[in-house]
Design a protein around this motif. Sequence first.
Motif, PDB file in Angstrom:
ATOM      1  N   VAL A 114     -33.668  21.046  -7.497  1.00  0.00           N
ATOM      2  CA  VAL A 114     -32.510  21.343  -8.191  1.00  0.00           C
ATOM      3  C   VAL A 114     -32.516  21.265  -9.549  1.00  0.00           C
ATOM      4  O   VAL A 114     -32.823  20.051  -9.954  1.00  0.00           O
ATOM      5  N   ALA A 115     -31.873  22.344 -10.335  1.00  0.00           N
ATOM      6  CA  ALA A 115     -31.732  22.087 -11.627  1.00  0.00           C
ATOM      7  C   ALA A 115     -30.315  21.351 -12.015  1.00  0.00           C
ATOM      8  O   ALA A 115     -29.449  22.093 -11.701  1.00  0.00           O
ATOM      9  N   VAL A 116     -30.106  20.304 -12.605  1.00  0.00           N
ATOM     10  CA  VAL A 116     -29.041  19.630 -12.614  1.00  0.00           C
ATOM     11  C   VAL A 116     -28.329  19.707 -14.170  1.00  0.00           C
ATOM     12  O   VAL A 116     -29.240  19.498 -15.116  1.00  0.00           O
ATOM     13  N   HIS A 117     -27.166  19.809 -14.540  1.00  0.00           N
ATOM     14  CA  HIS A 117     -26.523  19.674 -15.721  1.00  0.00           C
ATOM     15  C   HIS A 117     -26.340  18.430 -16.023  1.00  0.00           C
ATOM     16  O   HIS A 117     -25.735  17.456 -15.341  1.00  0.00           O
ATOM     17  N   HIS A 118     -26.814  17.891 -17.301  1.00  0.00           N
ATOM     18  CA  HIS A 118     -26.867  16.583 -17.616  1.00  0.00           C
ATOM     19  C   HIS A 118     -25.487  15.973 -17.556  1.00  0.00           C
ATOM     20  O   HIS A 118     -25.217  14.788 -17.115  1.00  0.00           O
ATOM     21  N   SER A 321     -27.703  22.273  -1.753  1.00  0.00           N
ATOM     22  CA  SER A 321     -27.605  23.845  -1.218  1.00  0.00           C
ATOM     23  C   SER A 321     -28.174  24.855  -2.004  1.00  0.00           C
ATOM     24  O   SER A 321     -28.388  26.043  -1.635  1.00  0.00           O
ATOM     25  N   GLU A 322     -28.061  24.655  -3.509  1.00  0.00           N
ATOM     26  CA  GLU A 322     -28.417  25.649  -4.219  1.00  0.00           C
ATOM     27  C   GLU A 322     -29.831  25.508  -4.886  1.00  0.00           C
ATOM     28  O   GLU A 322     -30.299  25.966  -5.772  1.00  0.00           O
ATOM     29  N   ALA A 323     -30.534  24.775  -4.211  1.00  0.00           N
ATOM     30  CA  ALA A 323     -31.965  24.489  -4.612  1.00  0.00           C
ATOM     31  C   ALA A 323     -32.780  25.492  -4.697  1.00  0.00           C
ATOM     32  O   ALA A 323     -32.683  26.323  -3.601  1.00  0.00           O
ATOM     33  N   GLY A 324     -33.666  25.817  -5.423  1.00  0.00           N
ATOM     34  CA  GLY A 324     -34.895  26.634  -5.586  1.00  0.00           C
ATOM     35  C   GLY A 324     -36.093  25.946  -5.043  1.00  0.00           C
ATOM     36  O   GLY A 324     -36.240  25.083  -4.764  1.00  0.00           O
TER      37      GLY A 324
END
Length: 346
Positions: A114-118, A321-324
């Motif tokens: 998952v790409a997270v916003h800092h 749920s939105e992990a690639g």
Amino acid sequence: MIRGRMNAQMITLGIETSCDETGVALYSPEKGLIAHALHSQVDLHAAYGGVVPEIASRDHVRMLLPLIQQLMKKAGIDKPDAIAYTAGPGLVGALMVGGGMANGLGLAWNCPVVAVHHMEGHLLAPMLEEHSPAFPFLALLVSGGHTMLIAVRRLGEYEVLGTTLDDAAGEAFDKTAKLLGLGYPGGPQLAALAEKGDETAYSLPRPMLNKPGLDFSFSGLKTAVMLAVRDAEAEGKLADCRADIAASFQRAAVDTLVGKALRAAESEGLDRIVVAGGVGANRLLRSEIAARFPGQVFYPRFEFCTDNGAMIAVAGAMRLSEAGDASEIRAQARWSLDTLKVPAQV
Ligand code: KG4
Ligand code: ZN
């Protein structure tokens, strides 16, 4: 996209490398924070008076994998169920290190990434605590790079109500500390010096507090401090006045932050405030907002106010749920918080 796979037992590895801290952590909704580790680069950058991007990237390269290995060993875990990493905003080279590592490990372990916003990490950091806020709440996000008031309606639905027109709050602390001859990062050192001073000694401006709206500006306050330092120096009294200048600056900055936060909470009808980001570790800011706000105030513990892997792990777990599946590395130097989306399962 891998959807609907979130369950309470799933363990997420969080990786933070957006600036000058290498942070890693393991989190599951069931167990909460399982383990975390942090390597600070502060000593490496201190000689330069600020973060040097290339030095930051190289040190992340050197430290990240050993830190993850130590963390997994300490927790007795062979592989996590998911990986979350900071994809921005931040220093692009530093972000690439965390993103590359997360996606490489995602391929090796065959798990979602998952790409997270800092900044979403910062504002969700209080979710790691027992005393954690329910949505909706107002977030006062005050760090070295950002000063924001955000209406957090639910996970992924953020409205930025106000931001700084010039310096960030942490930057104002750091620059004032520098003027007073303190080392980098200046915020904590300035706060410590302020404890010995008289906050009424100097009458400094409370920028934008008398103007309508929810934006901040710290450049006028910075100039006022600069003039006070110059005058004290000219009179040969700087050594005696340093603590008073620090205390008066801290009081002016805190009055401004708290004044605007209360105004925002009232206008949005929100009765919960989250204070997060590095400056959220400031004790005067915490005590002042608690004393003046009639609703509830939430903070991360002190060590999770500044950058860390735990806040990325919890934000990643909430967004699982939105992990690639480890196919692209995202690294965005600029990324506006209000472009985020509500994840599918919320
Ligand atoms: O959130 P953070 O670790 O990094 C960014 O994402 O920017 O925040 C670092 C900032 C620095 O400017 C530091 O001086 C400030 O937070 N800071 C403080 C305190 N502790 C850290 N400022 C005021 N009082 C403190 N106790
Ligand atoms: Zn930060």
